[in-house]
Scaffold this active site. Structure first.
Site, PDB file in Angstrom:
ATOM      1  N   ASP A 207      -7.834  -5.659  -0.312  1.00 48.44           N
ATOM      2  CA  ASP A 207      -8.243  -6.246  -1.607  1.00 48.44           C
ATOM      3  C   ASP A 207      -7.840  -7.812  -1.298  1.00 48.44           C
ATOM      4  OD1 ASP A 207      -9.434  -4.504  -2.871  1.00 48.44           O
ATOM      5  OD2 ASP A 207      -7.461  -3.511  -3.653  1.00 48.44           O
TER       6      ASP A 207
ATOM      7  N   HIS B  73       0.721  -1.257  -0.052  1.00 47.53           N
ATOM      8  CA  HIS B  73      -0.029  -0.221  -0.057  1.00 47.53           C
ATOM      9  C   HIS B  73       0.896   1.259   0.094  1.00 47.53           C
ATOM     10  CE1 HIS B  73      -3.341   2.837   1.186  1.00 47.53           C
ATOM     11  NE2 HIS B  73      -4.036   1.836   0.636  1.00 47.53           N
TER      12      HIS B  73
HETATM   13  N1  CMC Z   1       4.200  -7.406  -4.483  1.00 48.90           N
HETATM   14  C1  CMC Z   1       5.613  -7.421  -4.633  1.00 48.90           C
HETATM   15  N2  CMC Z   1       6.314  -6.424  -4.555  1.00 48.90           N
HETATM   16  C2  CMC Z   1       5.683  -5.263  -4.058  1.00 48.90           C
HETATM   17  C3  CMC Z   1       4.415  -5.332  -3.904  1.00 48.90           C
HETATM   18  C4  CMC Z   1       3.687  -6.342  -4.111  1.00 48.90           C
HETATM   19  N3  CMC Z   1       2.414  -6.263  -4.002  1.00 48.90           N
HETATM   20  N4  CMC Z   1       3.987  -3.757  -3.473  1.00 48.90           N
HETATM   21  C5  CMC Z   1       5.289  -3.148  -3.586  1.00 48.90           C
HETATM   22  N5  CMC Z   1       6.186  -4.069  -3.864  1.00 48.90           N
HETATM   23  C6  CMC Z   1       7.668  -3.676  -3.953  1.00 48.90           C
HETATM   24  C7  CMC Z   1       7.885  -3.045  -5.394  1.00 48.90           C
HETATM   25  O1  CMC Z   1       8.229  -3.923  -6.370  1.00 48.90           O
HETATM   26  C8  CMC Z   1       9.188  -2.021  -5.056  1.00 48.90           C
HETATM   27  O2  CMC Z   1      10.228  -3.100  -4.955  1.00 48.90           O
HETATM   28  P1  CMC Z   1      11.687  -2.247  -5.219  1.00 48.90           P
HETATM   29  O3  CMC Z   1      12.004  -1.179  -4.446  1.00 48.90           O
HETATM   30  O4  CMC Z   1      12.612  -3.188  -4.946  1.00 48.90           O
HETATM   31  O5  CMC Z   1      11.478  -2.070  -6.800  1.00 48.90           O
HETATM   32  C9  CMC Z   1       8.635  -1.501  -3.570  1.00 48.90           C
HETATM   33  O6  CMC Z   1       7.922  -2.546  -3.069  1.00 48.90           O
HETATM   34  C10 CMC Z   1       7.962  -0.286  -3.737  1.00 48.90           C
HETATM   35  O7  CMC Z   1       6.788  -0.366  -4.815  1.00 48.90           O
HETATM   36  P2  CMC Z   1       6.007   0.782  -5.309  1.00 48.90           P
HETATM   37  O8  CMC Z   1       5.345   0.649  -6.426  1.00 48.90           O
HETATM   38  O9  CMC Z   1       7.133   2.321  -5.369  1.00 48.90           O
HETATM   39  O10 CMC Z   1       5.286   1.243  -3.890  1.00 48.90           O
HETATM   40  P3  CMC Z   1       3.959   2.109  -3.746  1.00 48.90           P
HETATM   41  O11 CMC Z   1       3.875   2.540  -2.481  1.00 48.90           O
HETATM   42  O12 CMC Z   1       3.608   2.902  -5.029  1.00 48.90           O
HETATM   43  O13 CMC Z   1       2.947   0.815  -4.242  1.00 48.90           O
HETATM   44  C11 CMC Z   1       1.178  -0.411  -4.670  1.00 48.90           C
HETATM   45  C12 CMC Z   1       1.650   0.700  -3.835  1.00 48.90           C
HETATM   46  C13 CMC Z   1      -0.791  -0.676  -4.076  1.00 48.90           C
HETATM   47  C14 CMC Z   1       0.622   0.151  -6.175  1.00 48.90           C
HETATM   48  C15 CMC Z   1       1.577  -1.738  -4.636  1.00 48.90           C
HETATM   49  O14 CMC Z   1       1.773  -2.068  -3.236  1.00 48.90           O
HETATM   50  C16 CMC Z   1       1.171  -2.804  -5.354  1.00 48.90           C
HETATM   51  O15 CMC Z   1       1.193  -2.981  -6.465  1.00 48.90           O
HETATM   52  N6  CMC Z   1       0.385  -3.663  -4.990  1.00 48.90           N
HETATM   53  C17 CMC Z   1      -0.433  -4.891  -5.679  1.00 48.90           C
HETATM   54  C18 CMC Z   1      -1.693  -3.970  -6.111  1.00 48.90           C
HETATM   55  C19 CMC Z   1      -2.701  -3.973  -5.089  1.00 48.90           C
HETATM   56  O16 CMC Z   1      -2.965  -4.842  -4.204  1.00 48.90           O
HETATM   57  N7  CMC Z   1      -3.418  -3.095  -5.062  1.00 48.90           N
HETATM   58  C20 CMC Z   1      -4.542  -2.697  -3.892  1.00 48.90           C
HETATM   59  C21 CMC Z   1      -3.934  -1.356  -3.210  1.00 48.90           C
HETATM   60  S1  CMC Z   1      -5.075  -1.323  -1.539  1.00 48.90           S
HETATM   61  C22 CMC Z   1      -6.664  -0.974  -1.984  1.00 48.90           C
HETATM   62  C23 CMC Z   1      -6.785  -0.058  -3.335  1.00 48.90           C
HETATM   63  O17 CMC Z   1      -6.331   1.184  -3.520  1.00 48.90           O
HETATM   64  O18 CMC Z   1      -7.697  -0.575  -4.123  1.00 48.90           O
END
Ligand code: CMC
Length: 376
Positions: free
Chosen positions: A312, A258
């Site tokens: 989710d 998140h």
């Molecule tokens: N699985 C694997 N690695 C992850 C994940 C994940 N679900 N989420 C973040 N990371 C890693 C990412 O690969 C990155 O690693 P590195 O620094 O080594 O490259 C690091 O964590 C930071 O990632 P980011 O994309 O910069 O972080 P963010 O804060 O922008 O991500 C997110 C938030 C929700 C987009 C992400 O956690 C994600 O893609 N999650 C999976 C999709 C998901 O479950 N979405 C629902 C979000 S909550 C409810 C909603 O909003 O609907």
């Protein structure tokens, strides 16, 4: 000029609607902890709280519920519109296209008029669940189920989508899911709604824009993807290797991580508890077992990066027990989030300022037009 990629950590509004402490896993709506609302409130009362800033008095609540229920009957032309859509249309695309049409049945679409805020809210809260449930039945060729006003808001949705009267426990569990999905500060879809309303587009346009934004798999679309991911796993022993493969291939684990929570999402905690409650009544399932093992194994690998289950992860597993097909999980999220989107739109237009950010241009200049026959 610095580019604030994804606007991470940049405040774009002042708001008193909800509050998150992402380090401590706290979520409040209008200052009330989410746990208290889940325990004592119901979805429509929570929606009222979010939009109008206070819990309704008894007569305000009665009028609000009755106005929402009065809006549960679709105009024939909306029903016919649904019947004409290709049956393969994803439910989120259906919502995105039908919601603006609802504005034609609202006498007041003046975005600055509080009457529009109220009428669009009760219309969308009334009709969006009905459209979602009808689309499920129309898209698979089942008979349409009429709304039953003797049922609660949440029971009625379950009844209309499954064709089976839910027992009160199912209705209450689903209602609590809607409370948990109703609002979540300045996420991508809420920002989309606020950007749309800042142009003084009406609330139907703002909500339909937000629905499009919610549908993506990094946002609300993740719940359907979690279900698809867990359903692929036929035995818990295969989970560790499955997760390792995903991470090695730089794939995101759906339902984990998140932007704001750097600890367990409090909504996921509550959903997990509700899942335990309902499975003790309805019996466990392979999917629940898979989800539990998956969570444990994924945490082993991701907790050090502060990546935890989000809302989710467990919602789809719960909806599957309630008989909701996976294609509809994100629409259920949208049904609930109408409350948060409308609350933010109402708050934003009070002191409206058109969103018009800027950009850092990194293209060329004075490049001359080349006629088609001379292009390489
Ligand atoms: N699985 C694997 N690695 C992850 C994940 C994940 N679900 N989420 C973040 N990371 C890693 C990412 O690969 C990155 O690693 P590195 O620094 O080594 O490259 C690091 O964590 C930071 O990632 P980011 O994309 O910069 O972080 P963010 O804060 O922008 O991500 C997110 C938030 C929700 C987009 C992400 O956690 C994600 O893609 N999650 C999976 C999709 C998901 O479950 N979405 C629902 C979000 S909550 C409810 C909603 O909003 O609907």
């Amino acid at each position: 000029m610095k580019v604030y990629s994804g606007l991470a950590g940049i405040p774009v509004v002042k708001s008193s609607i909800s509050y998150i402490d992402g380090e401590r896993g706290i979520l409040e709506y209008r200052g009330i902890p989410i746990q208290e609302l889940v325990e004592h409130s119901d979805f429509l009362e929570t929606a009222y709280l979010l939009v109008f800033g206070k819990l309704p008095a008894k007569e305000e609540y009665t009028r609000f519920v009755s106005d929402v229920k009065e809006n549960q009957y679709l105009d024939m032309s909306v029903l016919n519109f649904l019947k004409e859509l290709p049956k393969t249309t994803h439910p989120m695309k259906v919502l995105q296209s039908v919601i603006p049409v609802l504005s034609a049945y609202d006498k007041n679409t003046d975005v600055l008029d509080p009457q529009h805020h109220y009428s669009s809210l009760v219309k969308m809260l009334g009709q969006v669940p009905v459209i979602t449930a009808l689309w499920k039945r129309i898209s698979v060729g089942e008979n349409i189920v009429e709304p039953d006003s003797s049922l609660s808001y949440s029971e009625n949705f379950l009844y209309m989508i499954t064709g089976r009267r839910p027992d009160p426990v199912e209705g209450r569990v689903f209602d609590r899911c809607l409370i948990l999905h109703a609002e979540h500060t300045m996420n991508a879809s809420t920002f989309t709604a606020v950007v749309a309303v800042s142009t003084l587009a009406d609330f139907y346009s703002a909500v339909s824009s937000a629905v499009g934004s919610l549908s993506g798999r990094l946002h609300g679309g993740a719940n359907e993807k979690v279900y698809q991911m867990l359903s692929k796993i036929d035995s818990p022993e295969k989970i560790p290797a499955f997760i390792d493969r995903m991470l090695q291939n730089k794939k995101r684990i759906m339902g984990f991580g998140h932007r704001v929570y750097k600890t367990y999402d409090p909504r996921a905690k509550l959903l997990k508890k509700m899942l335990t409650e309902i499975s003790s009544l309805k019996g466990g399932s392979r999917l629940i077992k898979t989800a539990e093992v998956f969570e444990k194994e994924a945490l082993k690998r991701l907790e050090s990066k502060k990546i935890y289950p989000n809302i989710d992860f467990y919602s789809g597993v719960l909806y599957s027990i309630l008989g909701i097909p996976s294609r509809f999980y994100t629409s259920v999220f949208a049904m609930a989030r109408i409350a948060g989107w409308v609350a933010h739109c109402k708050e934003y237009v009070k002191e409206n300022k058109l969103f018009r950010p800027t950009q850092v241009y990194d293209g060329g200049h004075n490049i001359h037009y080349v006629p088609p026959e001379k292009r390489g």
